[in-house]
Scaffold this motif. Structure first.
Motif, mmCIF file in Angstrom:
data_model
loop_
_atom_site.group_PDB
_atom_site.id
_atom_site.type_symbol
_atom_site.label_atom_id
_atom_site.label_comp_id
_atom_site.label_asym_id
_atom_site.label_seq_id
_atom_site.Cartn_x
_atom_site.Cartn_y
_atom_site.Cartn_z
ATOM 1 N N ALA A 192 21.233 -49.590 9.210
ATOM 2 C CA ALA A 192 20.452 -50.679 8.635
ATOM 3 C C ALA A 192 19.478 -51.227 9.666
ATOM 4 N N TYR A 198 7.719 -58.538 8.202
ATOM 5 C CA TYR A 198 8.942 -59.236 7.818
ATOM 6 C C TYR A 198 8.859 -59.691 6.360
ATOM 7 N N GLU A 223 7.171 -58.256 4.027
ATOM 8 C CA GLU A 223 7.305 -57.070 3.167
ATOM 9 C C GLU A 223 8.772 -56.689 3.006
ATOM 10 N N ILE A 224 9.489 -56.747 4.106
ATOM 11 C CA ILE A 224 10.914 -56.436 4.045
ATOM 12 C C ILE A 224 11.635 -57.420 3.134
ATOM 13 N N ARG A 264 10.858 -56.664 -0.422
ATOM 14 C CA ARG A 264 11.502 -55.457 -0.954
ATOM 15 C C ARG A 264 12.990 -55.657 -1.197
ATOM 16 N N PHE A 265 13.613 -56.312 -0.255
ATOM 17 C CA PHE A 265 15.064 -56.457 -0.349
ATOM 18 C C PHE A 265 15.447 -57.655 -1.197
ATOM 19 N N LYS A 304 18.978 -62.097 -1.378
ATOM 20 C CA LYS A 304 19.927 -61.129 -0.837
ATOM 21 C C LYS A 304 19.859 -61.092 0.685
ATOM 22 N N LEU A 305 18.666 -61.265 1.182
ATOM 23 C CA LEU A 305 18.507 -61.261 2.635
ATOM 24 C C LEU A 305 19.296 -62.407 3.257
ATOM 25 N N GLU A 356 21.818 -63.906 1.972
ATOM 26 C CA GLU A 356 23.229 -63.589 1.763
ATOM 27 C C GLU A 356 23.727 -62.621 2.831
ATOM 28 N N LEU A 357 22.924 -61.591 3.054
ATOM 29 C CA LEU A 357 23.296 -60.589 4.049
ATOM 30 C C LEU A 357 23.456 -61.224 5.420
ATOM 31 N N GLN A 358 22.510 -62.049 5.778
ATOM 32 C CA GLN A 358 22.586 -62.656 7.100
ATOM 33 C C GLN A 358 23.762 -63.615 7.213
ATOM 34 N N MET A 367 26.588 -63.129 5.722
ATOM 35 C CA MET A 367 27.765 -62.285 5.918
ATOM 36 C C MET A 367 27.828 -61.740 7.342
ATOM 37 N N LEU A 368 26.681 -61.391 7.862
ATOM 38 C CA LEU A 368 26.651 -60.871 9.233
ATOM 39 C C LEU A 368 27.141 -61.941 10.206
#
Lengths: 172, 172
Positions: free
Chosen positions: B35, B133, B135-136, B139-140, B144-145, B147-149, B151-152
């Motif tokens: 990732a 950044y 664009e990312i 896209r994601f 969700k971004l 959320e992902l962070q 969780m990380l």
DNA sequence: CGCATTCACTTAACATGTTAAGTATCTCCG
DNA sequence: CGGAGATACTTAACATGTTAAGTGAATGCG
């Protein structure tokens, strides 16, 4: 003395002054880097005791799961760049942990496989590795872990082919 | 996605290939590595055009946000180990992108700050970086971004202090 | 005060990441 | 058949990751 050379992992930057740009400590690359480092920190000591680096271990694991593979295939599986893999294979071969033989059909390719010694080494490392992984799973939660990996995969997917060489704009 | 169950008929013979080890391509470290690589692949070309590596860029960003910092503090902020930072600071100083001066109160410490040239360079890189950044994120998905962070961060927290020298067994 | 210890880095040594160039082999097309 | 181009690595060069050791400056304590 637990040798703890000031890991840059803990401590939430106090004294947060004015932040003109997005706080870079919360950027996605940093989050991923920190998370990965937190995980790898658990495994490195055990691997080191067995004289293996993280990448060498990745290669052995990959080889154990696919029997034999060409170098390029192995690079893809172990997620290593060619040059890195080339060096590591040279060293692993010198340590008799892997074996290499040129393909008969195509002299350019070489088939790599794990040796008996390599298998033995893996067997001696695997239990500890699995235990550590289990501990991580337990601490973080199996469900959350699966969720996280799902999201990581989606992230990877959503960026696939973004800067993948078909930009066709900048030629050097 | 759950772990592959071991073949019940196989009760012994710990040949490495039969060990019920997870498919390592789905291990957490690999997921995180892939990732992160997918993300960094987007940024590297732009940074490279400006003669910066990822780490050098991290340091400049860190310095821009905190004015001046001691080397150790900077290492924590930019998530770099001391030796790496030492080398990079030497190079950045030679390129006049940062400035260093010894602290008066404690001759051991040196305060590092970004130079005018460094600020200019940052200004020339930041727009592209922000665009990538964005664009990312697009896209994601922003939600969700986040959320992902989240969780990380939780993962990092749940592992904090796990391998932090409490081995309590091997003391040289 | 004297000196061992700690601290804040820096150097060193080795391994990998990253990009570019090199080498041997193979493929294809004229 | 033969040479241009593609392919599968390997080497090279530079930067960082990682651990250990070194250096100079503070600190603590008798």
């Amino acid at each position: 003395m637990s040798k703890r050379p000031a890991d840059p992992a803990n401590g939430s930057a106090p004294a947060a002054r004015q932040v003109p740009m997005r706080d870079f400590s919360r950027s996605l690359p940093m989050s991923l880097l920190r998370a990965r480092e937190a995980v790898m920190r658990q495994f490195r000591p055990s691997l080191r005791e067995h004289g293996l680096t993280e990448q060498q271990w990745r290669i052995l694991r990959a080889l154990a799961s696919i029997e034999a593979a060409e170098v390029t295939e192995l690079a893809r599986t172990a997620f290593l760049l060619g040059p890195s893999l080339s060096r590591i294979l040279r060293d692993l071969e010198a340590r008799n942990l892997i074996e290499r033989k040129t393909a008969k059909a195509d002299q350019r390719r070489s088939m790599v496989s794990i040796s008996k010694e390599g298998v033995k080494l893996m067997a001696s490392v695997a239990p500890t590795s699995e235990a550590i992984y289990a501990e991580i799973t337990s601490r973080f939660g199996a469900r959350k872990l699966a969720e996280l990996q799902e999201m990581l995969g989606e992230l990877e997917q959503s960026l696939a082919g973004l800067g993948a060489g078909n930009e066709a704009s900048a030629e050097e």
